[in-house]
Design a protein around this motif. Structure first.
Motif, PDB file in Angstrom:
ATOM      1  N   ARG A 134      -4.620  16.172   8.226  1.00  0.00           N
ATOM      2  CA  ARG A 134      -5.859  15.866   9.401  1.00  0.00           C
ATOM      3  C   ARG A 134      -6.037  14.296   9.221  1.00  0.00           C
ATOM      4  O   ARG A 134      -5.544  13.741   8.272  1.00  0.00           O
ATOM      5  N   LEU A 135      -6.897  13.667  10.197  1.00  0.00           N
ATOM      6  CA  LEU A 135      -6.783  12.271  10.273  1.00  0.00           C
ATOM      7  C   LEU A 135      -8.320  12.148   9.851  1.00  0.00           C
ATOM      8  O   LEU A 135      -9.445  12.756  10.193  1.00  0.00           O
ATOM      9  N   PHE A 136      -8.568  10.606   9.579  1.00  0.00           N
ATOM     10  CA  PHE A 136      -9.856  10.309   8.891  1.00  0.00           C
ATOM     11  C   PHE A 136     -10.263   9.177  10.018  1.00  0.00           C
ATOM     12  O   PHE A 136      -9.372   8.428  10.413  1.00  0.00           O
ATOM     13  N   TRP A 137     -11.648   8.929  10.283  1.00  0.00           N
ATOM     14  CA  TRP A 137     -12.173   8.197  11.165  1.00  0.00           C
ATOM     15  C   TRP A 137     -12.153   6.643  10.648  1.00  0.00           C
ATOM     16  O   TRP A 137     -13.252   6.244  10.334  1.00  0.00           O
ATOM     17  N   ARG A 138     -11.135   6.195  10.310  1.00  0.00           N
ATOM     18  CA  ARG A 138     -11.024   4.859   9.647  1.00  0.00           C
ATOM     19  C   ARG A 138      -9.753   3.998   9.577  1.00  0.00           C
ATOM     20  O   ARG A 138      -8.896   4.649   9.697  1.00  0.00           O
ATOM     21  N   ASP A 139      -9.944   2.829  10.192  1.00  0.00           N
ATOM     22  CA  ASP A 139      -8.854   1.839  10.035  1.00  0.00           C
ATOM     23  C   ASP A 139      -8.768   1.049   8.767  1.00  0.00           C
ATOM     24  O   ASP A 139     -10.216   1.055   8.274  1.00  0.00           O
ATOM     25  N   TYR A 140      -7.867   0.347   8.266  1.00  0.00           N
ATOM     26  CA  TYR A 140      -8.190  -0.193   6.940  1.00  0.00           C
ATOM     27  C   TYR A 140      -7.110  -1.544   7.178  1.00  0.00           C
ATOM     28  O   TYR A 140      -6.063  -1.486   7.727  1.00  0.00           O
ATOM     29  N   LEU A 141      -7.512  -2.283   6.267  1.00  0.00           N
ATOM     30  CA  LEU A 141      -6.499  -3.382   5.546  1.00  0.00           C
ATOM     31  C   LEU A 141      -6.646  -3.495   4.200  1.00  0.00           C
ATOM     32  O   LEU A 141      -7.589  -3.308   3.504  1.00  0.00           O
ATOM     33  N   LYS A 142      -5.339  -3.300   3.650  1.00  0.00           N
ATOM     34  CA  LYS A 142      -5.389  -3.323   2.060  1.00  0.00           C
ATOM     35  C   LYS A 142      -4.367  -4.305   1.518  1.00  0.00           C
ATOM     36  O   LYS A 142      -3.015  -4.477   2.051  1.00  0.00           O
ATOM     37  N   LEU A 143      -4.695  -4.970   0.517  1.00  0.00           N
ATOM     38  CA  LEU A 143      -4.180  -6.339  -0.034  1.00  0.00           C
ATOM     39  C   LEU A 143      -3.913  -6.244  -1.484  1.00  0.00           C
ATOM     40  O   LEU A 143      -4.857  -5.894  -2.258  1.00  0.00           O
ATOM     41  N   GLN A 144      -2.916  -6.460  -2.120  1.00  0.00           N
ATOM     42  CA  GLN A 144      -2.844  -7.253  -3.339  1.00  0.00           C
ATOM     43  C   GLN A 144      -3.244  -8.378  -3.553  1.00  0.00           C
ATOM     44  O   GLN A 144      -2.378  -9.252  -3.067  1.00  0.00           O
ATOM     45  N   VAL A 145      -4.216  -8.582  -4.372  1.00  0.00           N
ATOM     46  CA  VAL A 145      -4.858 -10.190  -4.396  1.00  0.00           C
ATOM     47  C   VAL A 145      -4.501 -10.496  -5.698  1.00  0.00           C
ATOM     48  O   VAL A 145      -4.849 -11.851  -5.994  1.00  0.00           O
ATOM     49  N   HIS A 146      -4.407  -9.771  -6.897  1.00  0.00           N
ATOM     50  CA  HIS A 146      -3.906 -10.495  -8.319  1.00  0.00           C
ATOM     51  C   HIS A 146      -2.865  -9.522  -8.983  1.00  0.00           C
ATOM     52  O   HIS A 146      -3.217  -8.420  -8.867  1.00  0.00           O
ATOM     53  N   PRO A 147      -2.105  -9.940  -9.790  1.00  0.00           N
ATOM     54  CA  PRO A 147      -2.040 -11.455 -10.134  1.00  0.00           C
ATOM     55  C   PRO A 147      -1.355 -12.313  -9.259  1.00  0.00           C
ATOM     56  O   PRO A 147      -1.628 -13.672  -9.261  1.00  0.00           O
ATOM     57  N   ARG A 148      -0.747 -11.822  -8.121  1.00  0.00           N
ATOM     58  CA  ARG A 148      -0.536 -12.472  -6.897  1.00  0.00           C
ATOM     59  C   ARG A 148      -1.364 -12.482  -5.933  1.00  0.00           C
ATOM     60  O   ARG A 148      -1.643 -11.339  -5.666  1.00  0.00           O
ATOM     61  N   PHE A 149      -1.645 -13.193  -5.131  1.00  0.00           N
ATOM     62  CA  PHE A 149      -2.630 -13.112  -4.114  1.00  0.00           C
ATOM     63  C   PHE A 149      -1.504 -13.216  -2.664  1.00  0.00           C
ATOM     64  O   PHE A 149      -0.955 -13.978  -2.320  1.00  0.00           O
ATOM     65  N   HIS A 150      -2.155 -12.150  -1.963  1.00  0.00           N
ATOM     66  CA  HIS A 150      -1.354 -12.055  -0.625  1.00  0.00           C
ATOM     67  C   HIS A 150      -2.421 -11.565   0.240  1.00  0.00           C
ATOM     68  O   HIS A 150      -3.762 -10.989   0.139  1.00  0.00           O
ATOM     69  N   ALA A 151      -2.417 -12.300   1.696  1.00  0.00           N
ATOM     70  CA  ALA A 151      -3.419 -12.048   2.770  1.00  0.00           C
ATOM     71  C   ALA A 151      -2.400 -12.292   3.854  1.00  0.00           C
ATOM     72  O   ALA A 151      -1.596 -13.115   4.107  1.00  0.00           O
ATOM     73  N   PRO A 152      -2.939 -11.701   5.137  1.00  0.00           N
ATOM     74  CA  PRO A 152      -2.482 -11.810   6.466  1.00  0.00           C
ATOM     75  C   PRO A 152      -2.711 -13.301   6.824  1.00  0.00           C
ATOM     76  O   PRO A 152      -3.680 -14.013   6.441  1.00  0.00           O
ATOM     77  N   THR A 153      -1.924 -13.919   7.683  1.00  0.00           N
ATOM     78  CA  THR A 153      -1.796 -15.244   8.035  1.00  0.00           C
ATOM     79  C   THR A 153      -2.613 -15.344   9.149  1.00  0.00           C
ATOM     80  O   THR A 153      -3.024 -16.499   9.802  1.00  0.00           O
ATOM     81  N   LYS A 154      -3.002 -14.325   9.917  1.00  0.00           N
ATOM     82  CA  LYS A 154      -4.246 -14.510  11.112  1.00  0.00           C
ATOM     83  C   LYS A 154      -5.193 -13.464  10.707  1.00  0.00           C
ATOM     84  O   LYS A 154      -5.015 -12.321  10.084  1.00  0.00           O
ATOM     85  N   PRO A 155      -6.389 -13.900  11.256  1.00  0.00           N
ATOM     86  CA  PRO A 155      -6.870 -14.948  12.146  1.00  0.00           C
ATOM     87  C   PRO A 155      -6.776 -16.317  11.041  1.00  0.00           C
ATOM     88  O   PRO A 155      -6.729 -15.839   9.856  1.00  0.00           O
ATOM     89  N   PRO A 156      -6.936 -17.507  11.416  1.00  0.00           N
ATOM     90  CA  PRO A 156      -6.737 -18.547  10.568  1.00  0.00           C
ATOM     91  C   PRO A 156      -7.512 -18.557   9.257  1.00  0.00           C
ATOM     92  O   PRO A 156      -6.836 -19.006   8.351  1.00  0.00           O
ATOM     93  N   SER A 157      -8.778 -18.404   9.437  1.00  0.00           N
ATOM     94  CA  SER A 157      -9.521 -18.741   8.105  1.00  0.00           C
ATOM     95  C   SER A 157      -9.439 -17.366   7.158  1.00  0.00           C
ATOM     96  O   SER A 157     -10.141 -17.429   6.126  1.00  0.00           O
ATOM     97  N   LEU A 158      -9.060 -16.254   7.681  1.00  0.00           N
ATOM     98  CA  LEU A 158      -9.119 -15.040   6.808  1.00  0.00           C
ATOM     99  C   LEU A 158      -8.710 -15.154   5.451  1.00  0.00           C
ATOM    100  O   LEU A 158      -9.448 -14.961   4.361  1.00  0.00           O
ATOM    101  N   SER A 159      -7.472 -15.850   5.250  1.00  0.00           N
ATOM    102  CA  SER A 159      -6.848 -15.757   4.029  1.00  0.00           C
ATOM    103  C   SER A 159      -7.825 -16.588   3.012  1.00  0.00           C
ATOM    104  O   SER A 159      -8.082 -15.842   1.743  1.00  0.00           O
TER     105      SER A 159
END
Ligand code: OGA
Ligand code: NI
Length: 341
Positions: A127-152
């Motif tokens: 079954r599905l859950f009522w949730r959207d998500y964004l999940k990032l590995q941020v350490h020891p190396r930092f990763h983030a989407p390049t959009k929108p501009p100031s997010l990262s």
């Protein structure tokens, strides 16, 4: 898989939810929720105070909260309000990208450092859950989407500051266990520790009593720091009952994770919690999970093993534990149970 946000926005007059979101395993009594129990509060400024007696009182309270609740609210943590507000705004603007733009950051496997999507693990869960998500590995190396501009940039600043708070909490927790204050930091190789950044976006739901944002689960890692916009929804399991959390606006919600339970040989528990949804406004929660380095073997600490308390878990690297979890549906303590002796 379509996002819940997309589903809600394309069906503005929706009066009932698609059946895959109906939570059939939830008997009515599991909705019962205790409202007169109050989650403990820890004052971060006291925990880091130069006054030894103030600090030791706060350390004691911290230890009691980890032992009795596995959960506490943290006030006076020093994370600026402007940063937290800016972070929520930046995260909302990520979810406001078009479905097409977001696809670029979807990722193809659970080990991808940038992933966005919906529900928890639609490939494993029925079954599905009522949730959207964004999940990032941020350490020891930092990763983030390049959009929108100031997010990262905003995420990076928040992650650095939240890591400093988590490291102070680990010192306090080490002291509360009678260990040297850098003990957990060093044993768990936190200098190269794994930090994950997760944004949960829960759109308003026409049948909030039938759906779940996230089912009951525990978090892996040592500590999770969670903040939210002005909507409540988190419930934690305490003394056999569900307790709703109403955090004061400037507080962070903190919980001890599976690896803290393993390391402390069960003294500090990884507590079950879940996210409810509402029919009024979108709820956003932002968590940072702080764990050991991937190659660290986590096992009960020798200081906490006695004849009366033999080791209760077998040692496992953090990497192998995460692999174990990713092949499991997200429910109750399934993963910890698999390494219990
Ligand atoms: C999580 C979580 C709770 C919430 O992301 O692991 O438990 O209130 N979130 O969103
Ligand atoms: Ni969680």
């Amino acid at each position: 898989m379509d996002s819940v946000k997309g589903l809600v926005e394309s069906n503005r007059l929706m009066s009932s939810i698609p059946s895959k979101y109906v939570c059939i395993q939830c008997p009515e009594d599991s909705l019962y929720c205790q409202s007169d129990v109050i989650v403990p509060t820890i004052d971060f400024s006291k925990l880091t105070s130069c006054d030894p007696s103030e600090r030791s009182r706060a350390t004691q309270q911290l230890g009691d909260s980890c032992r009795d609740w596995g959960f506490f609210l943290l006030i006076n943590h020093g994370l600026p309000e402007t940063l937290r507000d800016g972070l929520v705004r930046a995260c909302v603007s990520f979810f406001n990208l078009t479905e097409e733009e977001k696809k670029e950051f979807q990722g193809s496997s659970v080990s991808d450092p940038i992933r966005c999507g919906t529900s928890f693990n639609p490939n494993v869960e029925k079954r599905l859950f009522w949730r959207d998500y964004l999940k990032l590995q941020v350490h020891p190396r930092f990763h983030a989407p390049t959009k929108p501009p100031s997010l990262s940039e905003t995420i990076e600043e928040y992650c650095e500051k939240s890591r400093a708070v988590a490291e102070e909490l680990l010192k306090g927790i080490s002291r509360s266990l009678g260990m040297e204050e850098n003990s957990i930091y060093e044993k768990m190789n936190v200098r190269l520790g794994t930090q994950m950044f997760v944004v949960n976006y829960y759109p308003p739901c026409p049948s909030p009593e039938l759906a779940r944002g996230l089912p009951e689960h525990t978090d892996h890692g040592l500590l999770t720091l969670l903040m939210q916009n002005n909507q409540d929804g988190l419930q934690i399991h305490h003394d056999g009952k569900w307790v709703s959390v109403h955090p004061p606006p400037n507080s962070l919600m903190i919980n001890t994770g599976d690896h803290m339970e393993i390391l402390t040989n069960g003294k500090y528990k990884s507590v079950l919690h879940r996210a409810m949804v509402n029919n009024k406004a979108a709820r956003i929660s932002i968590g940072t999970a702080h764990g050991p380095s991937l190659d660290t073997t986590v096992a009960p600490s020798s200081e906490l093993i006695t004849e009366a308390h033999p080791p209760a878990y077998r040692g496992i690297t953090y990497r192998d534990y995460m692999l174990l979890q990713q092949t499991n549906p997200l429910h109750a303590k399934s993963c910890l149970d698999r390494i219990r002796i």
